[in-house]
Motif scaffolding. Structure first.
Motif, PDB file in Angstrom:
ATOM      1  N   ILE A 103     -34.593   1.309  -4.032  1.00 55.24           N
ATOM      2  CA  ILE A 103     -33.560   0.404  -4.538  1.00 55.24           C
ATOM      3  C   ILE A 103     -32.442   0.242  -3.515  1.00 55.24           C
ATOM      4  O   ILE A 103     -31.959  -0.876  -3.266  1.00 55.24           O
ATOM      5  CB  ILE A 103     -32.999   0.942  -5.873  1.00 55.24           C
ATOM      6  CG1 ILE A 103     -34.057   0.831  -6.975  1.00 55.24           C
ATOM      7  CG2 ILE A 103     -31.733   0.192  -6.275  1.00 55.24           C
ATOM      8  CD1 ILE A 103     -33.629   1.448  -8.297  1.00 55.24           C
ATOM      9  N   ALA A 104     -32.026   1.347  -2.907  1.00 56.20           N
ATOM     10  CA  ALA A 104     -30.941   1.285  -1.925  1.00 56.20           C
ATOM     11  C   ALA A 104     -31.355   0.461  -0.706  1.00 56.20           C
ATOM     12  O   ALA A 104     -30.568  -0.325  -0.173  1.00 56.20           O
ATOM     13  CB  ALA A 104     -30.535   2.693  -1.508  1.00 56.20           C
ATOM     14  N   ARG A 105     -32.596   0.639  -0.257  1.00 61.75           N
ATOM     15  CA  ARG A 105     -33.062  -0.110   0.908  1.00 61.75           C
ATOM     16  C   ARG A 105     -33.183  -1.602   0.623  1.00 61.75           C
ATOM     17  O   ARG A 105     -33.068  -2.425   1.542  1.00 61.75           O
ATOM     18  CB  ARG A 105     -34.400   0.449   1.373  1.00 61.75           C
ATOM     19  CG  ARG A 105     -34.282   1.794   2.106  1.00 61.75           C
ATOM     20  CD  ARG A 105     -35.627   2.372   2.466  1.00 61.75           C
ATOM     21  NE  ARG A 105     -35.469   3.560   3.317  1.00 61.75           N
ATOM     22  CZ  ARG A 105     -36.465   4.378   3.636  1.00 61.75           C
ATOM     23  NH1 ARG A 105     -37.694   4.154   3.164  1.00 61.75           N
ATOM     24  NH2 ARG A 105     -36.232   5.431   4.412  1.00 61.75           N
ATOM     25  N   ALA A 106     -33.405  -1.959  -0.631  1.00 60.84           N
ATOM     26  CA  ALA A 106     -33.540  -3.370  -1.002  1.00 60.84           C
ATOM     27  C   ALA A 106     -32.200  -4.014  -1.359  1.00 60.84           C
ATOM     28  O   ALA A 106     -32.157  -5.207  -1.671  1.00 60.84           O
ATOM     29  CB  ALA A 106     -34.506  -3.508  -2.184  1.00 60.84           C
ATOM     30  N   THR A 107     -31.117  -3.243  -1.320  1.00 56.30           N
ATOM     31  CA  THR A 107     -29.799  -3.766  -1.679  1.00 56.30           C
ATOM     32  C   THR A 107     -29.186  -4.499  -0.493  1.00 56.30           C
ATOM     33  O   THR A 107     -29.009  -3.913   0.575  1.00 56.30           O
ATOM     34  CB  THR A 107     -28.864  -2.622  -2.120  1.00 56.30           C
ATOM     35  OG1 THR A 107     -29.444  -1.945  -3.236  1.00 56.30           O
ATOM     36  CG2 THR A 107     -27.501  -3.172  -2.506  1.00 56.30           C
ATOM     37  N   PRO A 108     -28.861  -5.787  -0.634  1.00 52.22           N
ATOM     38  CA  PRO A 108     -28.243  -6.515   0.487  1.00 52.22           C
ATOM     39  C   PRO A 108     -26.866  -5.965   0.812  1.00 52.22           C
ATOM     40  O   PRO A 108     -26.081  -5.630  -0.082  1.00 52.22           O
ATOM     41  CB  PRO A 108     -28.164  -7.962  -0.047  1.00 52.22           C
ATOM     42  CG  PRO A 108     -28.218  -7.830  -1.535  1.00 52.22           C
ATOM     43  CD  PRO A 108     -29.052  -6.628  -1.821  1.00 52.22           C
ATOM     44  N   GLY A 109     -26.565  -5.876   2.092  1.00 59.68           N
ATOM     45  CA  GLY A 109     -25.285  -5.339   2.537  1.00 59.68           C
ATOM     46  C   GLY A 109     -25.287  -3.862   2.804  1.00 59.68           C
ATOM     47  O   GLY A 109     -24.316  -3.331   3.344  1.00 59.68           O
ATOM     48  N   LEU A 110     -26.389  -3.165   2.428  1.00 64.48           N
ATOM     49  CA  LEU A 110     -26.491  -1.723   2.639  1.00 64.48           C
ATOM     50  C   LEU A 110     -27.469  -1.456   3.774  1.00 64.48           C
ATOM     51  O   LEU A 110     -28.618  -1.909   3.731  1.00 64.48           O
ATOM     52  CB  LEU A 110     -26.956  -1.037   1.359  1.00 64.48           C
ATOM     53  CG  LEU A 110     -26.672   0.468   1.216  1.00 64.48           C
ATOM     54  CD1 LEU A 110     -25.176   0.741   1.266  1.00 64.48           C
ATOM     55  CD2 LEU A 110     -27.254   1.003  -0.074  1.00 64.48           C
ATOM     56  N   ARG A 237     -22.276  -0.951  -5.612  1.00 65.93           N
ATOM     57  CA  ARG A 237     -22.566  -0.112  -6.772  1.00 65.93           C
ATOM     58  C   ARG A 237     -23.025  -0.943  -7.957  1.00 65.93           C
ATOM     59  O   ARG A 237     -23.922  -0.531  -8.705  1.00 65.93           O
ATOM     60  CB  ARG A 237     -21.328   0.696  -7.151  1.00 65.93           C
ATOM     61  CG  ARG A 237     -20.994   1.829  -6.201  1.00 65.93           C
ATOM     62  CD  ARG A 237     -19.797   2.615  -6.681  1.00 65.93           C
ATOM     63  NE  ARG A 237     -20.013   3.190  -8.003  1.00 65.93           N
ATOM     64  CZ  ARG A 237     -19.124   3.936  -8.642  1.00 65.93           C
ATOM     65  NH1 ARG A 237     -17.950   4.186  -8.068  1.00 65.93           N
ATOM     66  NH2 ARG A 237     -19.384   4.436  -9.823  1.00 65.93           N
ATOM     67  N   ALA A 238     -22.409  -2.102  -8.158  1.00 67.38           N
ATOM     68  CA  ALA A 238     -22.795  -2.962  -9.283  1.00 67.38           C
ATOM     69  C   ALA A 238     -24.246  -3.414  -9.149  1.00 67.38           C
ATOM     70  O   ALA A 238     -25.010  -3.435 -10.128  1.00 67.38           O
ATOM     71  CB  ALA A 238     -21.862  -4.172  -9.358  1.00 67.38           C
ATOM     72  N   ILE A 240     -26.679  -1.838  -7.435  1.00 64.83           N
ATOM     73  CA  ILE A 240     -27.551  -0.670  -7.601  1.00 64.83           C
ATOM     74  C   ILE A 240     -27.627  -0.267  -9.073  1.00 64.83           C
ATOM     75  O   ILE A 240     -28.701   0.080  -9.580  1.00 64.83           O
ATOM     76  CB  ILE A 240     -27.048   0.493  -6.727  1.00 64.83           C
ATOM     77  CG1 ILE A 240     -27.210   0.136  -5.249  1.00 64.83           C
ATOM     78  CG2 ILE A 240     -27.802   1.783  -7.049  1.00 64.83           C
ATOM     79  CD1 ILE A 240     -26.678   1.190  -4.301  1.00 64.83           C
ATOM     80  N   ASP A 241     -26.502  -0.314  -9.784  1.00 70.13           N
ATOM     81  CA  ASP A 241     -26.500   0.046 -11.212  1.00 70.13           C
ATOM     82  C   ASP A 241     -27.405  -0.872 -12.020  1.00 70.13           C
ATOM     83  O   ASP A 241     -28.116  -0.423 -12.936  1.00 70.13           O
ATOM     84  CB  ASP A 241     -25.072   0.003 -11.758  1.00 70.13           C
ATOM     85  CG  ASP A 241     -24.223   1.164 -11.265  1.00 70.13           C
ATOM     86  OD1 ASP A 241     -24.819   2.181 -10.848  1.00 70.13           O
ATOM     87  OD2 ASP A 241     -22.982   1.051 -11.278  1.00 70.13           O
ATOM     88  N   ASP A 242     -27.389  -2.163 -11.700  1.00 71.84           N
ATOM     89  CA  ASP A 242     -28.262  -3.111 -12.418  1.00 71.84           C
ATOM     90  C   ASP A 242     -29.733  -2.772 -12.185  1.00 71.84           C
ATOM     91  O   ASP A 242     -30.547  -2.809 -13.119  1.00 71.84           O
ATOM     92  CB  ASP A 242     -27.979  -4.540 -11.957  1.00 71.84           C
ATOM     93  CG  ASP A 242     -26.626  -5.041 -12.444  1.00 71.84           C
ATOM     94  OD1 ASP A 242     -26.110  -4.459 -13.423  1.00 71.84           O
ATOM     95  OD2 ASP A 242     -26.084  -5.984 -11.844  1.00 71.84           O
ATOM     96  N   LYS A 243     -30.072  -2.432 -10.949  1.00 73.54           N
ATOM     97  CA  LYS A 243     -31.465  -2.105 -10.642  1.00 73.54           C
ATOM     98  C   LYS A 243     -31.867  -0.758 -11.241  1.00 73.54           C
ATOM     99  O   LYS A 243     -33.010  -0.584 -11.678  1.00 73.54           O
ATOM    100  CB  LYS A 243     -31.677  -2.097  -9.127  1.00 73.54           C
ATOM    101  CG  LYS A 243     -31.503  -3.476  -8.482  1.00 73.54           C
ATOM    102  CD  LYS A 243     -31.755  -3.417  -6.981  1.00 73.54           C
ATOM    103  CE  LYS A 243     -31.610  -4.791  -6.343  1.00 73.54           C
ATOM    104  NZ  LYS A 243     -31.832  -4.747  -4.872  1.00 73.54           N
ATOM    105  N   LEU A 244     -30.934   0.198 -11.270  1.00 69.93           N
ATOM    106  CA  LEU A 244     -31.238   1.506 -11.850  1.00 69.93           C
ATOM    107  C   LEU A 244     -31.468   1.404 -13.360  1.00 69.93           C
ATOM    108  O   LEU A 244     -32.288   2.148 -13.917  1.00 69.93           O
ATOM    109  CB  LEU A 244     -30.099   2.488 -11.573  1.00 69.93           C
ATOM    110  CG  LEU A 244     -29.995   3.047 -10.148  1.00 69.93           C
ATOM    111  CD1 LEU A 244     -28.763   3.910 -10.000  1.00 69.93           C
ATOM    112  CD2 LEU A 244     -31.238   3.848  -9.788  1.00 69.93           C
ATOM    113  N   SER A 245     -30.745   0.499 -14.018  1.00 68.94           N
ATOM    114  CA  SER A 245     -30.933   0.336 -15.463  1.00 68.94           C
ATOM    115  C   SER A 245     -32.322  -0.190 -15.801  1.00 68.94           C
ATOM    116  O   SER A 245     -32.820   0.033 -16.908  1.00 68.94           O
ATOM    117  CB  SER A 245     -29.864  -0.611 -16.022  1.00 68.94           C
ATOM    118  OG  SER A 245     -29.985  -1.901 -15.438  1.00 68.94           O
ATOM    119  N   GLU A 246     -32.942  -0.876 -14.863  1.00 67.23           N
ATOM    120  CA  GLU A 246     -34.288  -1.407 -15.085  1.00 67.23           C
ATOM    121  C   GLU A 246     -35.376  -0.484 -14.536  1.00 67.23           C
ATOM    122  O   GLU A 246     -36.554  -0.696 -14.819  1.00 67.23           O
ATOM    123  CB  GLU A 246     -34.416  -2.785 -14.413  1.00 67.23           C
ATOM    124  CG  GLU A 246     -33.398  -3.811 -14.923  1.00 67.23           C
ATOM    125  CD  GLU A 246     -33.442  -5.102 -14.127  1.00 67.23           C
ATOM    126  OE1 GLU A 246     -34.233  -5.154 -13.145  1.00 67.23           O
ATOM    127  OE2 GLU A 246     -32.706  -6.042 -14.470  1.00 67.23           O
TER     128      GLU A 246
END
Length: 438
Positions: A103-110, A237-238, A240-246
């Motif tokens: 999830i972190a690797r797929a997050t844009p800007g990270l 964080r917003a 990542i939180d959305d992806k973690l909830s799924e």
């Protein structure tokens, strides 16, 4: 490291570099490069901007994993984002940490995302066969000390020559130490004066060791770290939180933020508590000054007006809501209310002389216009040097931007909104009193 230094030294903002290879528990394949920049007044590029410029250039270096971090307090460094995955179940921990890593690797800007659960180095493990070792009069500690002497060496004494002292280190020859096939035949001396091969007193196996084994709150923890190239910590964080909830995270696994995100949550909570306490104290003081429990509410109207100004100031200077800008908002609470206090205090004095409320407001507003403009303009102008580029601009600009926008916008709105609100509240009070008297 030479190619990395070459890329960095081409930048005019770089004053010098210091390379440290290995050290501690790391081998020669790991290196730290400390970059010293010129003074902030001599460069136009900010720290974060410079890091984003060199990242694509460093990414072109093959077979190298490079991470850029800023130096923290006390000389240490840390990543912009730290996510901790905790569990006592190793299988669930590994599966969940891999999910968080993806999830972190797929997050844009990270960028430069890594995990502490990455595969370690190959290692050779010796498990002592205690009953066989005991037959030869050996213990696990005796075998361990012998192996330590063989590979790391033991100081056997000091050699002196011409006034100089040299430590004498005894260990196996380099050819034997670098040959894994020699380990099973390594001679272990026994109390009886004979040598037995290592394979006779222990079982030798090869495996991949864990790079790091971390614990927190009596649980094993895997840390997923990353740096922010664009956007803010709150925005990342917003997402990542959305992806973690799924995501499918086992119930026996806890995912939480650490590092700057944890500090941010604690700081935000403390700042909001301070903000609420400041509002309560100001209300109490205003109630005593204006001798009313209703009209201090009019003074409090300046606070949302200041928030509008803070938003405008942060947008104009390209800043975000962070710990520094929130601290500035707390300070604004005690500043922006002065506008309403100047206006309403003089209005109360005029009404005490027998003026009607409308006449008192029409008299007080032009009279207090000049001191309100002078006070707020002086604060805003005094903050202008703080928003200029230079050393520490990352810390100065958010506070100054919030202050400038807050005082200017609230001053303008105060001259129009406060008299209207004051008149409306007074009419409501008068209407209620009239109903009671009838």
């Amino acid at each position: 490291s030479g190619r990395i230094e070459e890329v960095l030294q081409k930048r005019s903002e770089v004053r010098g570099t210091l390379v440290k290879i290995g050290g501690g528990q790391r081998g020669v394949e790991d290196a730290d490069i400390t970059v010293l920049l010129v003074e902030g007044t001599r460069r136009e590029t900010g720290l974060k901007e410079l890091m984003n410029i060199v990242r694509p250039q460093l990414a072109e270096i093959p077979d190298a994993s490079i991470e850029l971090v800023t130096e923290g307090e006390g000389g240490g460094s840390e990543s912009d984002l730290l996510i901790e995955v905790l569990s006592n179940d190793t299988e669930s921990l590994n599966r969940a940490s891999q999910t968080v890593l993806d999830i972190a690797r797929a997050t844009p800007g990270l960028v430069e995302v890594s995990s502490s659960n990455e595969t370690g180095k190959p290692e050779i493990t010796l498990s002592p066969i205690r009953h066989q070792a005991a037959e030869h009069g050996l213990t696990a500690s005796t075998v361990g000390l012998t192996m330590r002497t063989a590979f790391e060496g033991t100081e056997a004494g000091v050699y002196r020559e011409e006034g100089e002292e040299y430590d004498v280190l005894v260990k196996y020859a380099e050819d034997d130490r670098n040959n894994p096939e020699y380990i099973p035949d390594m001679p272990i001396p026994t109390p009886a004066g004979v040598n037995v091969p290592l394979a006779e007193v222990g079982t030798i196996s090869r495996s991949m060791g864990a790079s790091r084994i971390l614990h927190r709150d009596k649980q094993r923890v895997v840390q997923v770290t990353g740096n922010i190239s664009s956007g803010s910590l709150s925005e990342i964080r917003a997402i990542i939180d959305d992806k973690l909830s799924e995501a499918d995270i086992p119930e026996n696994v806890t995912v939480q933020y650490g590092g700057m995100a944890e500090i941010q949550d604690e700081s935000f909570s403390s700042i909001f508590e301070a903000m609420i306490l400041a509002i309560i104290l100001i209300y109490i003081v205003m109630a005593a000054i204006l001798e009313s429990f209703v009209h201090p509410i009019t003074v409090m109207v300046t606070l949302p007006l200041a928030l509008i100004g803070v938003a405008v100031g942060l947008f104009f200077f390209g800043q975000t809501i962070n710990i520094l800008s929130l601290m500035s908002m707390v300070m604004l609470i005690g500043i922006v209310v002065n506008n309403a206090i100047l206006l309403l205090d003089y209005t109360s004095q005029l009404r005490g002389r027998g003026m009607e409320i409308r006449e008192a407001l029409l008299e007080a507003c032009p009279t207090r216009l000049r001191p309100i403009i002078m006070a707020n303009l002086a604060i805003a102008v005094g903050m202008i040097p703080q928003v200029m580029a230079g050393a520490g601009a990352e810390y100065r600009v958010p506070m100054a931007a919030a202050q400038i926008g807050g005082v200017l916008i609230s001053a303008v709105f105060t001259l129009f909104v406060i008299p209207t609100v004051y008149l409306m509240i007074d009419r409501l009070r008068f209407g209620r009193k009239k109903q009671k008297s009838s």
